[in-house]
Write an enzyme that holds these catalytic residues in place. Structure first.
Site, PDB file in Angstrom:
ATOM      1  N   ARG A  82       0.852  -1.195   0.000  1.00 31.85           N
ATOM      2  CA  ARG A  82       0.000   0.000   0.000  1.00 31.85           C
ATOM      3  C   ARG A  82       0.890   1.248   0.000  1.00 31.85           C
ATOM      4  NH1 ARG A  82      -2.841   2.928   4.970  1.00 31.85           N
ATOM      5  NH2 ARG A  82      -3.703   4.601   3.719  1.00 31.85           N
ATOM      6  N   HIS A 126      -2.902  11.062   1.025  1.00 29.75           N
ATOM      7  CA  HIS A 126      -2.373  10.817   2.370  1.00 29.75           C
ATOM      8  C   HIS A 126      -1.662  12.106   2.819  1.00 29.75           C
ATOM      9  CE1 HIS A 126      -0.824   7.507   5.275  1.00 29.75           C
ATOM     10  NE2 HIS A 126      -0.474   8.679   5.794  1.00 29.75           N
ATOM     11  N   GLU A 171      -7.082   8.479   6.899  1.00 32.00           N
ATOM     12  CA  GLU A 171      -7.228   9.049   8.250  1.00 32.00           C
ATOM     13  C   GLU A 171      -7.730  10.490   8.274  1.00 32.00           C
ATOM     14  OE1 GLU A 171      -3.744   8.522  10.646  1.00 32.00           O
ATOM     15  OE2 GLU A 171      -3.772   6.358  10.456  1.00 32.00           O
ATOM     16  N   ASN A 310      -7.065   1.580  10.335  1.00 32.03           N
ATOM     17  CA  ASN A 310      -5.734   1.903  10.851  1.00 32.03           C
ATOM     18  C   ASN A 310      -5.849   1.859  12.369  1.00 32.03           C
ATOM     19  OD1 ASN A 310      -5.251   2.431   8.170  1.00 32.03           O
ATOM     20  ND2 ASN A 310      -4.628   4.560   8.459  1.00 32.03           N
ATOM     21  N   TYR A 312      -3.851   1.576  16.065  1.00 33.32           N
ATOM     22  CA  TYR A 312      -2.614   1.605  16.848  1.00 33.32           C
ATOM     23  C   TYR A 312      -2.885   1.344  18.330  1.00 33.32           C
ATOM     24  CZ  TYR A 312      -0.285   3.246  12.702  1.00 33.32           C
ATOM     25  OH  TYR A 312       0.224   3.299  11.429  1.00 33.32           O
ATOM     26  N   GLU A 370      -3.275  -0.243   8.369  1.00 33.40           N
ATOM     27  CA  GLU A 370      -2.089   0.176   9.126  1.00 33.40           C
ATOM     28  C   GLU A 370      -2.159  -0.417  10.516  1.00 33.40           C
ATOM     29  OE1 GLU A 370      -1.178   4.372   9.523  1.00 33.40           O
ATOM     30  OE2 GLU A 370      -1.690   4.741   7.428  1.00 33.40           O
TER      31      GLU A 370
HETATM   32  O1  IFM Z   1       2.950   7.671  10.030  1.00 30.60           O
HETATM   33  C1  IFM Z   1       1.590   7.680  10.311  1.00 30.60           C
HETATM   34  C2  IFM Z   1       0.780   7.581   9.040  1.00 30.60           C
HETATM   35  O2  IFM Z   1       1.098   8.568   8.112  1.00 30.60           O
HETATM   36  C3  IFM Z   1      -0.695   7.665   9.345  1.00 30.60           C
HETATM   37  N1  IFM Z   1      -1.076   6.735  10.390  1.00 30.60           N
HETATM   38  C4  IFM Z   1      -0.262   6.664  11.575  1.00 30.60           C
HETATM   39  C5  IFM Z   1       1.194   6.525  11.207  1.00 30.60           C
HETATM   40  C6  IFM Z   1       2.058   6.409  12.462  1.00 30.60           C
HETATM   41  O3  IFM Z   1       1.850   7.474  13.320  1.00 30.60           O
END
Ligand code: IFM
Length: 464
Positions: A82, A126, A171, A310, A312, A370
């Site tokens: 990606r 992005h 995002e 995405n 985290y 992500e």
């Molecule tokens: O690096 C970023 C990315 O551009 C968008 N999502 C989170 C990643 C890590 O913080």
């Protein structure tokens, strides 16, 4: 990859143009907002004295460099990659004149990936907007919807015969409500998320609507043009948890944060409207926002083919009268040090999130577009030709385990993409936050595999 359950699970890695490409003025490229921000406004890094820009980044625009990077993808066993396109390479002024060299570059890159057996997944936007469009009002202008559709059509005409998956936007919430306000504050320094104001958030509601509308219209355009692949969006999703468990004001704050951070875009994509709380809060701050309801039928008519998740970390939320919409999110992290940059390491919340999407949004096809962990230089060490990064290796294997458990429970999960294959330019944090499973020496561009690379390689080899 298009809408096909039988296809094999996609193991991939994700990146974004400004964070990896460099070559900021090569082959007729126009300036983007990030070129301007990093070169004109950002001052040198306290401590290191480095001017951190994406001018060189990890040199991924260079064909010799990216061909050897593709070899590493093959060694890892990836099925797809990606990446995003720099709009200003293709349209240096954002609209109008097409720069053939920019388009040729991406077309060649797609061919090179396919040649190596890797499926390209292309993100159209992005975060790097042509500066010429920024100067015309950027995403605040409703014209941005048309600018984006025209750009997307040019890309579609050139790449859609070989690319089976497109992502319109990456995002929305993070770029519009965190990064852009921090950039505004940071001109001449470094942004502080704690300094973002309620007025700044109030101004971001219309741009958010323009992203969602541009995405829906673009999906419609792709379908009208007979595109057979899949088009989705990648959202930053984070379960919101009250910071002080049981404190009613934090419980309420976490509910509102969920509406703004998660449900705003999820509802737009799968229900064709925005949550009531979002309409009420933002119409109060910007009366023009109330009128966006007129566009809901366009959202409803152009449901995306998939959701990009995405993930985290979950976000702990506290009621805070001085913060935008009276809530502060993400400032609290109960983990012991060293802490992952994007929040508490809690893979069980990835499973819960995926189950919630299954239950509340009709079980759409999902890719994890992500997932990964950022740490600083001091949290990794070289040993016998490898970089040891046990925290990241552990993070990745536990999150994949959680994702696959959700899949076993019926979530329509089609793939997983690690963020990121290589260390790269982490926006406000420059090169000081490493997310790669491959280490990059930013002076020499030397790549070195990390322990997490081996961990991911073994997981892929084992299969689902
Ligand atoms: O690096 C970023 C990315 O551009 C968008 N999502 C989170 C990643 C890590 O913080």
């Amino acid at each position: 990859m298009a809408g096909n359950k039988e296809k094999t699970f996609l193991w991939g890695a994700a990146s974004a143009a400004y964070q990896v490409e460099g070559a900021w003025q090569a082959d007729g490229k126009g300036l983007s907002n990030w070129d301007v921000y990093t070169n004109l406004y950002r001052v040198t890094e306290p401590g290191t004295g480095r001017q951190q820009t994406g001018n060189v980044a990890i040199n991924a625009y260079d064909r010799a460099q990216y061909l050897s990077d593709i070899q590493l993808m093959r060694e890892l066993g990836l099925g797809g990659y990606r990446f995003s396109l720099a709009w200003s390479r293709i349209l240096p002024e954002g609209t109008g004149r097409v720069n053939a060299a920019g388009l040729d570059h991406y077309s060649r890159f797609v061919d090179d990936l396919l040649e190596a057996g890797l499926a390209p997944m292309v993100t159209l936007f992005h975060w790097d907007m042509p500066q010429a469009l920024e100067d015309r009002g950027g995403w605040s202008s409703r014209d941005s919807v048309g600018w984006f559709r025209d750009y997307a059509a040019i890309v579609r005409e050139r790449l859609a015969d070989r690319v089976e998956s497109f992502i319109t936007f990456n995002e929305p919430f993070i770029d519009l409500f965190l990064i852009e306000p921090m950039v505004e504050i940071a001109r001449g320094g470094f942004g502080d998320p704690g300094a973002i104001t309620d007025a700044q958030w109030g101004r971001q509601a219309l741009p958010m609507h323009h992203w969602m509308l541009a995405s829906a219209e673009t999906i419609g355009d792709f379908r009208a043009a007979g595109y057979k692949g899949e088009v989705g969006l990648a959202l930053p999703l984070m379960p919101t948890l009250p910071e002080r468990e049981g404190a009613p004001e934090d419980v309420a704050a976490a509910g509102l944060a969920d509406a703004v951070i998660n449900r705003w875009c999820l509802d737009a994509m799968f229900k064709g409207r925005y949550p009531d709380e979002v309409m009420a809060e933002f119409s109060r701050r910007d009366p023009q926002f109330a009128a966006v309801e007129a566009d809901f039928p366009i959202l409803a008519a152009n449901r995306p083919d998939f959701l990009g998740v995405n993930f985290y970390a979950p976000a702990f939320v506290r009621h805070a009268a001085e913060a935008p919409l009276d809530f502060r999110w993400g400032a609290y992290n109960p983990d012991p040090k060293p802490q992952a940059f994007n929040g508490p390491v809690k893979p069980e919340y990835l499973k819960l999130l995926l189950e919630r999407i299954r239950d509340d949004y009709g079980n759409p096809p999902v890719y994890i577009t992500e997932n990964g962990a950022g740490f600083g230089d001091s949290d990794e060490r070289f040993e016998r030709g490898l970089v040891l990064d046990p925290l990241r290796a552990d993070y990745i294997s536990r999150h994949i385990e959680a994702a696959l458990a959700a899949r076993a429970g019926g979530v329509d999960l089609r793939g997983y993409m690690v963020w990121s294959l290589f260390d790269n330019f982490e926006w406000m944090q420059g090169y000081d936050r490493r997310f790669g499973i491959i280490h990059v020496d930013f002076e020499t561009q030397k790549r070195t595999r990390k322990q997490s690379f081996e961990t991911y390689r073994e997981i892929i080899a084992k299969g689902v």
